[in-house]
Design a protein around this motif. Structure first.
Motif, short mmCIF file in Angstrom:
data_model
loop_
_atom_site.label_atom_id
_atom_site.label_comp_id
_atom_site.label_asym_id
_atom_site.label_seq_id
_atom_site.Cartn_x
_atom_site.Cartn_y
_atom_site.Cartn_z
N MET A 140 0.85 -1.19 0.00
CA MET A 140 0.00 0.00 0.00
C MET A 140 0.89 1.24 0.00
N PRO A 141 1.03 1.92 -1.16
CA PRO A 141 1.98 3.03 -1.24
C PRO A 141 1.55 4.28 -0.49
N HIS A 142 0.25 4.53 -0.38
CA HIS A 142 -0.24 5.73 0.28
C HIS A 142 -1.30 5.36 1.32
N PRO A 143 -1.53 6.23 2.29
CA PRO A 143 -2.65 6.01 3.20
C PRO A 143 -3.96 5.95 2.42
N ILE A 144 -4.93 5.25 2.96
CA ILE A 144 -6.25 5.13 2.35
C ILE A 144 -7.26 5.82 3.26
N LEU A 145 -8.05 6.72 2.70
CA LEU A 145 -9.08 7.41 3.47
C LEU A 145 -10.45 6.95 3.00
N TYR A 146 -11.18 6.32 3.90
CA TYR A 146 -12.59 6.00 3.64
C TYR A 146 -13.41 7.22 4.05
N SER A 147 -14.26 7.68 3.16
CA SER A 147 -14.92 8.96 3.37
C SER A 147 -16.33 8.94 2.79
N PHE A 148 -17.13 9.89 3.25
CA PHE A 148 -18.46 10.15 2.69
C PHE A 148 -18.53 11.64 2.44
N ARG A 149 -18.80 12.04 1.23
CA ARG A 149 -18.61 13.41 0.78
C ARG A 149 -19.24 14.46 1.69
N ARG A 150 -20.47 14.25 2.15
CA ARG A 150 -21.20 15.28 2.88
C ARG A 150 -20.99 15.24 4.39
N CYS A 151 -20.34 14.23 4.91
CA CYS A 151 -20.15 14.10 6.35
C CYS A 151 -19.19 15.21 6.83
N PRO A 152 -19.61 16.02 7.81
CA PRO A 152 -18.74 17.11 8.27
C PRO A 152 -17.43 16.63 8.88
N TYR A 153 -17.45 15.47 9.53
CA TYR A 153 -16.22 14.93 10.09
C TYR A 153 -15.26 14.54 8.96
N ALA A 154 -15.80 13.93 7.91
CA ALA A 154 -14.97 13.55 6.77
C ALA A 154 -14.49 14.78 6.02
N ILE A 155 -15.32 15.81 5.92
CA ILE A 155 -14.91 17.03 5.23
C ILE A 155 -13.68 17.63 5.89
N ARG A 156 -13.70 17.73 7.22
CA ARG A 156 -12.56 18.37 7.87
C ARG A 156 -11.30 17.52 7.77
N ALA A 157 -11.46 16.21 7.77
CA ALA A 157 -10.29 15.35 7.58
C ALA A 157 -9.71 15.54 6.18
N ARG A 158 -10.59 15.58 5.18
CA ARG A 158 -10.11 15.77 3.80
C ARG A 158 -9.46 17.13 3.62
N MET A 159 -10.01 18.17 4.26
CA MET A 159 -9.42 19.51 4.14
C MET A 159 -8.01 19.54 4.72
N ALA A 160 -7.81 18.90 5.85
CA ALA A 160 -6.48 18.87 6.45
C ALA A 160 -5.51 18.08 5.59
N LEU A 161 -5.96 16.96 5.06
CA LEU A 161 -5.10 16.18 4.18
C LEU A 161 -4.74 16.97 2.92
N HIS A 162 -5.72 17.67 2.38
CA HIS A 162 -5.46 18.48 1.19
C HIS A 162 -4.48 19.60 1.50
N ALA A 163 -4.67 20.27 2.63
CA ALA A 163 -3.77 21.36 3.02
C ALA A 163 -2.36 20.86 3.26
N SER A 164 -2.25 19.65 3.77
CA SER A 164 -0.92 19.09 4.07
C SER A 164 -0.16 18.72 2.81
N GLY A 165 -0.90 18.38 1.76
CA GLY A 165 -0.24 17.91 0.54
C GLY A 165 0.17 16.46 0.60
N VAL A 166 -0.17 15.76 1.67
CA VAL A 166 0.16 14.34 1.80
C VAL A 166 -0.65 13.54 0.79
N ALA A 167 0.02 12.68 0.03
CA ALA A 167 -0.68 11.85 -0.94
C ALA A 167 -1.48 10.77 -0.22
N PHE A 168 -2.71 10.56 -0.69
CA PHE A 168 -3.53 9.50 -0.10
C PHE A 168 -4.52 9.02 -1.14
N GLU A 169 -5.05 7.83 -0.92
CA GLU A 169 -6.08 7.27 -1.79
C GLU A 169 -7.44 7.52 -1.15
#
Length: 208
Positions: free
Chosen positions: A1-30
């Motif tokens: 597994m080359p990158h972390p895997i994020l299981y997410s649901f688009r509209r979930c506020p908890y998932a949104i904030r996790a995705r925003m932090a990952l995006h801001a960090s620039g860390v590659a993930f699936e």
């Protein structure tokens, strides 16, 4: 597994904030977008509690709390300084996020799913305690902790967005002008725009 895997649901506020932090960090993930009514077995094996987000790390470690995912991502790389110098913003954000995730989230759920106008009004008033405290902060600084964005803004914003969306007419006329400006800015931010792109539902490879 080359990158972390994020299981997410688009509209979930908890998932949104996790995705925003990952995006801001620039860390590659699936990113694996799931359906909550049909959760993949591999996600449930990684995190039996069955809620999103779930981050599965390359070393097979699992982080299934959104705040911890945010911290993990930003501790890998924090190009915009969301954590602050020596984690100063992280420490300052903790009490605000605690209120958001407990008292305010309870009021938000009651407000969204109220079975009468009277109960909706009660839950809205309970939520306004938090809105008032945020408004006071935003009258002083552009963002919740300072004039620059921090982990506090990304962690709290998705829930304020939901609250504002329950009764848009009420929110537009509410006595929270600074909060409205902040919310609009967060909605129009490149991080939110990026993480809200629609994704196809992830399907497990039957051969894997």
């Amino acid at each position: 597994m080359p990158h972390p895997i994020l299981y997410s649901f688009r509209r979930c506020p908890y998932a949104i904030r996790a995705r925003m932090a990952l995006h801001a960090s620039g860390v590659a993930f699936e990113l694996r977008e799931i359906e909550l009514r049909s959760k993949p077995a591999c996600m449930l094996i990684a995190s039996p509690k069955g809620s999103v987000p779930v981050l599965v790390l390359p070393d097979e470690g699992v982080i299934d709390e959104s705040r911890e995912i945010m911290q993990w991502a930003l501790h890998q790389h924090d190009p915009e300084g969301w954590l602050g110098v020596s984690d100063a913003y992280l420490l300052a954000a903790a009490p605000l996020i605690d209120i958001n995730d407990n008292n305010f989230k309870t009021a938000l759920d009651g407000y969204k799913y109220a079975d009468s106008e009277a109960s909706r009004a009660v839950c809205r008033a309970q939520g306004e305690d938090f809105l008032q405290s945020l408004e006071a902060r935003l009258q002083m600084t552009r963002y919740l902790l300072a004039d620059e964005q921090s982990i506090a803004d990304a962690a709290i914003f998705p829930f304020i967005r939901q609250f504002a969306g329950v009764d848009k007419d009420w929110f537009e006329q509410s006595p929270y002008p600074a909060l409205r400006i902040w919310l609009t800015g967060m909605i129009n931010s490149r991080h939110f725009s990026a993480v809200m792109q629609k994704q196809a539902i992830w399907q497990a490879n039957p051969e894997s």
